[in-house]
Design a protein around this motif. Structure first.
Motif, PDB file in Angstrom:
ATOM      1  N   SER A  15      30.957 -17.494  55.675  1.00 57.18           N
ATOM      2  CA  SER A  15      32.284 -17.272  54.645  1.00 57.18           C
ATOM      3  C   SER A  15      32.672 -19.101  53.577  1.00 57.18           C
ATOM      4  O   SER A  15      33.100 -18.870  52.992  1.00 57.18           O
ATOM      5  CB  SER A  15      33.414 -17.302  55.907  1.00 57.18           C
ATOM      6  N   LEU A  16      31.922 -19.934  53.699  1.00 57.73           N
ATOM      7  CA  LEU A  16      32.054 -20.934  53.747  1.00 57.73           C
ATOM      8  C   LEU A  16      31.327 -21.228  52.856  1.00 57.73           C
ATOM      9  O   LEU A  16      31.523 -22.532  52.013  1.00 57.73           O
ATOM     10  CB  LEU A  16      31.851 -22.572  54.415  1.00 57.73           C
TER      11      LEU A  16
ATOM     12  N   GLU B 233      39.638 -16.454  53.070  1.00 55.00           N
ATOM     13  CA  GLU B 233      39.015 -16.383  53.842  1.00 55.00           C
ATOM     14  C   GLU B 233      38.269 -18.125  51.862  1.00 55.00           C
ATOM     15  O   GLU B 233      37.701 -18.615  52.437  1.00 55.00           O
ATOM     16  CB  GLU B 233      37.507 -15.867  53.129  1.00 55.00           C
ATOM     17  N   SER B 234      38.735 -17.662  51.233  1.00 58.57           N
ATOM     18  CA  SER B 234      39.013 -17.991  49.978  1.00 58.57           C
ATOM     19  C   SER B 234      39.842 -19.313  50.293  1.00 58.57           C
ATOM     20  O   SER B 234      38.836 -20.524  49.452  1.00 58.57           O
ATOM     21  CB  SER B 234      39.939 -17.483  48.674  1.00 58.57           C
TER      22      SER B 234
ATOM     23  N   TRP C 183      31.346 -12.906  47.277  1.00 60.23           N
ATOM     24  CA  TRP C 183      31.571 -14.283  47.079  1.00 60.23           C
ATOM     25  C   TRP C 183      30.530 -15.366  47.188  1.00 60.23           C
ATOM     26  O   TRP C 183      30.682 -16.756  45.932  1.00 60.23           O
ATOM     27  CB  TRP C 183      32.542 -14.780  47.536  1.00 60.23           C
TER      28      TRP C 183
ATOM     29  N   LEU D  67      39.383 -20.987  53.089  1.00 55.16           N
ATOM     30  CA  LEU D  67      39.046 -21.914  53.675  1.00 55.16           C
ATOM     31  C   LEU D  67      37.730 -22.257  53.135  1.00 55.16           C
ATOM     32  O   LEU D  67      37.259 -23.648  53.118  1.00 55.16           O
ATOM     33  CB  LEU D  67      38.327 -20.997  54.764  1.00 55.16           C
ATOM     34  N   ARG D  68      37.018 -21.681  52.405  1.00 55.07           N
ATOM     35  CA  ARG D  68      35.998 -22.550  51.358  1.00 55.07           C
ATOM     36  C   ARG D  68      36.424 -23.568  50.287  1.00 55.07           C
ATOM     37  O   ARG D  68      35.819 -23.854  50.502  1.00 55.07           O
ATOM     38  CB  ARG D  68      35.174 -21.327  50.553  1.00 55.07           C
TER      39      ARG D  68
ATOM     40  N   MET E  31      40.417 -12.068  52.502  1.00 55.19           N
ATOM     41  CA  MET E  31      39.925 -12.178  51.424  1.00 55.19           C
ATOM     42  C   MET E  31      41.151 -13.565  50.961  1.00 55.19           C
ATOM     43  O   MET E  31      39.648 -14.634  50.721  1.00 55.19           O
ATOM     44  CB  MET E  31      39.291 -11.611  50.631  1.00 55.19           C
TER      45      MET E  31
ATOM     46  N   HIS F 112      26.912 -20.129  58.692  1.00 56.24           N
ATOM     47  CA  HIS F 112      28.439 -19.493  58.220  1.00 56.24           C
ATOM     48  C   HIS F 112      28.628 -19.393  56.714  1.00 56.24           C
ATOM     49  O   HIS F 112      29.276 -20.377  55.702  1.00 56.24           O
ATOM     50  CB  HIS F 112      29.622 -20.752  58.472  1.00 56.24           C
TER      51      HIS F 112
ATOM     52  N   TYR G 107      27.656 -11.107  50.599  1.00 54.30           N
ATOM     53  CA  TYR G 107      28.267 -11.629  50.116  1.00 54.30           C
ATOM     54  C   TYR G 107      28.915 -11.672  49.353  1.00 54.30           C
ATOM     55  O   TYR G 107      28.182 -13.170  48.031  1.00 54.30           O
ATOM     56  CB  TYR G 107      27.530 -13.115  51.363  1.00 54.30           C
TER      57      TYR G 107
END
Length: 388
Positions: free
Chosen positions: A76-77, A4-5, A108, A7-8, A1, A74, A106
């Motif tokens: 995750s973005l 991914e955070s 987030w 990456l965003r 996590m 995507h 999802y």
């Protein structure tokens, strides 16, 4: 996590840098999804770019299509999705399932609904309280007669206010945004609107000048391409500038007295000299998708570019047919980014769609910009300008 955070955040920073530099080919991917999942509406707002007095198309995006679309984006973005619509999102059959799916799969991704509020009752109210991270309500007036004129829905205001009170009681911490489009018909109410937002608690005020389209687009099952006339342009505040500025300044003072000014977004004063045009984030950070997953590149393009996208003389992709990596740098996206950058620099605006942008009112620092008030909708038979 944590990865991914990071990456965003990295993707958003890259996207904003590419926007600032005016890059045409970009390596970042969209951070926010505007999902217009169905056509029907229970209102017939006089200032809307669509005509809902005819029979709107029954096409809707279903939950399985939504899951596919998210995979192609995507997820995750992604940082947020707004369930809005070419119509009213609470008439969208799959909305409850999509809200729950997004929240659980999802978590987030922020989840907002942009609604007129009349249908916010029963199950939809509890779903919003449980699964939404923000609710946006287009209110426009607190006076029943004025609300009826603007919405085309007599008697609706009482239900909307009742639903807002119920939502706040059910979810006291849920952020609410009240959006008002202002014309000569409702500008006198602005200080009252600020006070109402403040009284609701955990609420933001957003005001903008009402847009007057040259004609309306009809969505109907018959495929009738006719257009319908706009309301009287004499109601535009562009023609009542001193009165508008006086009321905006009064509302600003009310907000300051309530220590509420940081929660308010006012339309720019007409007396303010135009100095800057903000860079448009749509071709970089945001993406709009229609009921059939056809991509519209920016706010207003679902009206102004509708014919060309339907005919594929302009094409930004379809997210059921393609992944974001395959469409985000299509030729028309790259042309739009070039046009948007040129418009921000004040270069060649007359040669591209950015000159007739319906969102320009949010990008300039003065109300005294006629194009932000009167929007010319190209007719199907007209030759449409292309980005040079």
């Amino acid at each position: 996590m944590i990865g991914e955070s990071f990456l965003r955040k990295w993707n958003e920073r890259l996207s904003r840098r590419e926007m600032y530099l005016g890059k045409e080919y970009v390596f970042s991917r969209p951070t926010f999804l505007h999902l217009m999942g169905q056509y029907r509406c229970n209102y017939s707002c006089s200032f809307c770019g669509f005509d809902y007095r005819s029979n709107a198309r029954s096409t809707q995006m279903n939950a399985e299509q939504y899951r596919t679309l998210l995979k192609h984006l995507h997820p995750s973005l992604l940082q947020g999705v707004c369930f809005s619509g070419m119509g009213e999102p609470l008439l969208w059959d799959a909305l409850p399932e999509m809200l729950q799916f997004t929240a659980e799969k999802y978590p987030w991704i922020g989840r907002s609904i942009n609604t007129n509020g009349e249908l916010f009752e029963g199950r939809s109210l509890s779903l919003a309280a449980r699964y939404c991270s923000e609710v946006i309500v287009s209110l426009h007036s607190l006076h029943p007669e004025t609300h009826a004129v603007l919405s085309g829905r007599p008697g609706a205001l009482e239900r909307v206010l009742k639903n807002l009170a119920a939502l706040r009681q059910m979810a006291p911490d849920l952020p609410i945004v009240l959006y008002y489009a202002y014309s000569a018909k409702n500008i006198d109410e602005m200080p009252e609107h600020v006070k109402f937002c403040h009284s609701l608690g955990n609420c933001r005020f957003q005001g903008a000048y009402m847009k007057f389209y040259s004609c309306k687009r009809r969505f109907s099952d018959s495929g009738n391409p006719d257009f319908f006339s706009i309301p009287d342009r004499e109601d535009s505040l562009f023609l009542h500038q001193e009165k508008a500025d006086a009321k905006i300044l009064e509302a600003m003072r009310v907000a300051q007295q309530l220590d509420f000014d940081r929660q308010c977004e006012f339309p720019p004063l007409f007396a303010a000299p135009r100095k800057n045009r903000l860079r448009c984030s749509f071709p970089y950070l945001q993406i709009m998708v229609g009921p059939d997953a056809v991509v519209y590149p920016c706010g207003g393009s679902e009206v102004l570019m509708y014919d060309r996208i339907a005919q594929r003389t302009l094409w930004f992709g379809n997210l059921l047919e393609s992944r974001i990596d395959q469409i985000w740098n299509l030729p028309d996206y790259r042309l739009l980014r070039r046009a948007s950058h040129a418009a921000a620099l004040g270069q060649g605006e007359a040669q591209n769609d950015c000159a007739n942008c319906t969102s320009m009112g949010f990008l300039v620092d003065s109300g005294n910009e006629e194009r932000t008030h009167f929007i010319k909708v190209p007719l199907a038979e007209e030759k449409h300008p292309e980005a040079e």
